[in-house]
Design a protein around this motif. Structure first.
Motif, PDB file in Angstrom:
ATOM      1  N   LEU A  31      -4.605  13.275  12.901  1.00 31.44           N
ATOM      2  CA  LEU A  31      -3.939  12.294  11.862  1.00 31.44           C
ATOM      3  C   LEU A  31      -2.601  13.183  11.371  1.00 31.44           C
ATOM      4  O   LEU A  31      -2.735  14.224  11.165  1.00 31.44           O
ATOM      5  CB  LEU A  31      -4.781  11.755  10.870  1.00 31.44           C
TER       6      LEU A  31
ATOM      7  N   PRO B 167       1.433   5.397   0.886  1.00 31.03           N
ATOM      8  CA  PRO B 167       0.887   6.279   1.951  1.00 31.03           C
ATOM      9  C   PRO B 167       0.186   7.452   1.252  1.00 31.03           C
ATOM     10  O   PRO B 167       0.242   7.886   0.190  1.00 31.03           O
ATOM     11  CB  PRO B 167       2.157   6.883   2.345  1.00 31.03           C
ATOM     12  N   VAL B 168      -1.203   7.513   2.063  1.00 31.39           N
ATOM     13  CA  VAL B 168      -1.934   8.694   1.509  1.00 31.39           C
ATOM     14  C   VAL B 168      -2.251   9.983   2.677  1.00 31.39           C
ATOM     15  O   VAL B 168      -2.384   9.431   4.086  1.00 31.39           O
ATOM     16  CB  VAL B 168      -3.186   8.019   1.035  1.00 31.39           C
ATOM     17  N   ASN B 169      -2.357  10.949   2.370  1.00 30.19           N
ATOM     18  CA  ASN B 169      -2.558  12.062   3.224  1.00 30.19           C
ATOM     19  C   ASN B 169      -4.194  12.008   3.428  1.00 30.19           C
ATOM     20  O   ASN B 169      -5.113  12.041   2.724  1.00 30.19           O
ATOM     21  CB  ASN B 169      -2.239  13.521   2.752  1.00 30.19           C
ATOM     22  N   PRO B 170      -4.611  11.915   4.496  1.00 24.49           N
ATOM     23  CA  PRO B 170      -6.174  11.950   5.052  1.00 24.49           C
ATOM     24  C   PRO B 170      -6.563  13.604   4.783  1.00 24.49           C
ATOM     25  O   PRO B 170      -5.764  14.314   5.285  1.00 24.49           O
ATOM     26  CB  PRO B 170      -6.469  11.695   6.243  1.00 24.49           C
TER      27      PRO B 170
ATOM     28  N   ASN C  88       0.750  11.453   5.870  1.00 17.92           N
ATOM     29  CA  ASN C  88       0.630   9.998   5.114  1.00 17.92           C
ATOM     30  C   ASN C  88       0.569   8.973   6.410  1.00 17.92           C
ATOM     31  O   ASN C  88       0.962   7.849   6.205  1.00 17.92           O
ATOM     32  CB  ASN C  88       2.053   9.957   4.564  1.00 17.92           C
ATOM     33  N   SER C  89      -0.651   9.172   6.897  1.00 16.12           N
ATOM     34  CA  SER C  89      -1.006   8.110   8.005  1.00 16.12           C
ATOM     35  C   SER C  89      -1.968   7.014   7.535  1.00 16.12           C
ATOM     36  O   SER C  89      -2.082   6.214   8.045  1.00 16.12           O
ATOM     37  CB  SER C  89      -1.715   8.891   9.194  1.00 16.12           C
ATOM     38  N   LEU C  90      -2.267   7.034   6.410  1.00 17.01           N
ATOM     39  CA  LEU C  90      -3.198   6.222   5.681  1.00 17.01           C
ATOM     40  C   LEU C  90      -2.472   5.406   4.642  1.00 17.01           C
ATOM     41  O   LEU C  90      -1.628   5.931   4.060  1.00 17.01           O
ATOM     42  CB  LEU C  90      -4.426   6.842   4.944  1.00 17.01           C
ATOM     43  N   LYS C  91      -2.866   4.145   4.307  1.00 18.49           N
ATOM     44  CA  LYS C  91      -2.273   3.378   3.262  1.00 18.49           C
ATOM     45  C   LYS C  91      -3.151   2.875   2.396  1.00 18.49           C
ATOM     46  O   LYS C  91      -4.478   2.488   2.612  1.00 18.49           O
ATOM     47  CB  LYS C  91      -1.580   2.320   3.710  1.00 18.49           C
ATOM     48  N   THR C  92      -2.934   3.021   1.150  1.00 19.05           N
ATOM     49  CA  THR C  92      -4.051   2.296   0.033  1.00 19.05           C
ATOM     50  C   THR C  92      -3.814   0.709   0.287  1.00 19.05           C
ATOM     51  O   THR C  92      -2.827   0.247   0.674  1.00 19.05           O
ATOM     52  CB  THR C  92      -3.831   2.921  -1.426  1.00 19.05           C
TER      53      THR C  92
ATOM     54  N   ARG D 144      -5.605  18.550   6.885  1.00 15.89           N
ATOM     55  CA  ARG D 144      -5.700  17.169   7.390  1.00 15.89           C
ATOM     56  C   ARG D 144      -6.666  17.333   8.714  1.00 15.89           C
ATOM     57  O   ARG D 144      -6.545  18.543   9.306  1.00 15.89           O
ATOM     58  CB  ARG D 144      -4.477  16.722   7.787  1.00 15.89           C
TER      59      ARG D 144
ATOM     60  N   GLY E 177       0.900  -1.137  -0.053  1.00 16.75           N
ATOM     61  CA  GLY E 177      -0.017  -0.108  -0.163  1.00 16.75           C
ATOM     62  C   GLY E 177       0.839   1.119  -0.185  1.00 16.75           C
ATOM     63  O   GLY E 177       1.960   1.143   0.489  1.00 16.75           O
TER      64      GLY E 177
END
Length: 64
Positions: free
Chosen positions: A46, A22-25, A49-53, A42, A20
């Motif tokens: 959070l 990293p993605v910014n919320p 880059n705390s979320l992942k695909t 953001r 996955g």
């Protein structure tokens, strides 16, 4: 007969495994009132880059 018919076929499979990314919320609003475009605020709880695909697996069975 079949050996002569299929003797010129080549298969070049391509396998891709990817973890996955990293993605910014984002809030979707100008929460920081910075008037920045595109909207890039953001949520405060959070980090960057705390979320992942999701992980991706692809297989391409092409014949050149």
């Amino acid at each position: 007969m079949a050996h002569g018919t299929f003797s010129h076929i080549e298969v070049a499979p391509i396998l891709t495994f990817e973890s996955g990314r990293p993605v910014n919320p984002l809030t979707g609003l100008d929460s920081n009132q910075s008037h920045a475009f595109p909207l890039s605020a953001r949520p405060r709880a959070l980090e960057r880059n705390s979320l992942k695909t999701p992980a991706v697996f692809t297989m391409d069975l092409r014949c050149p």
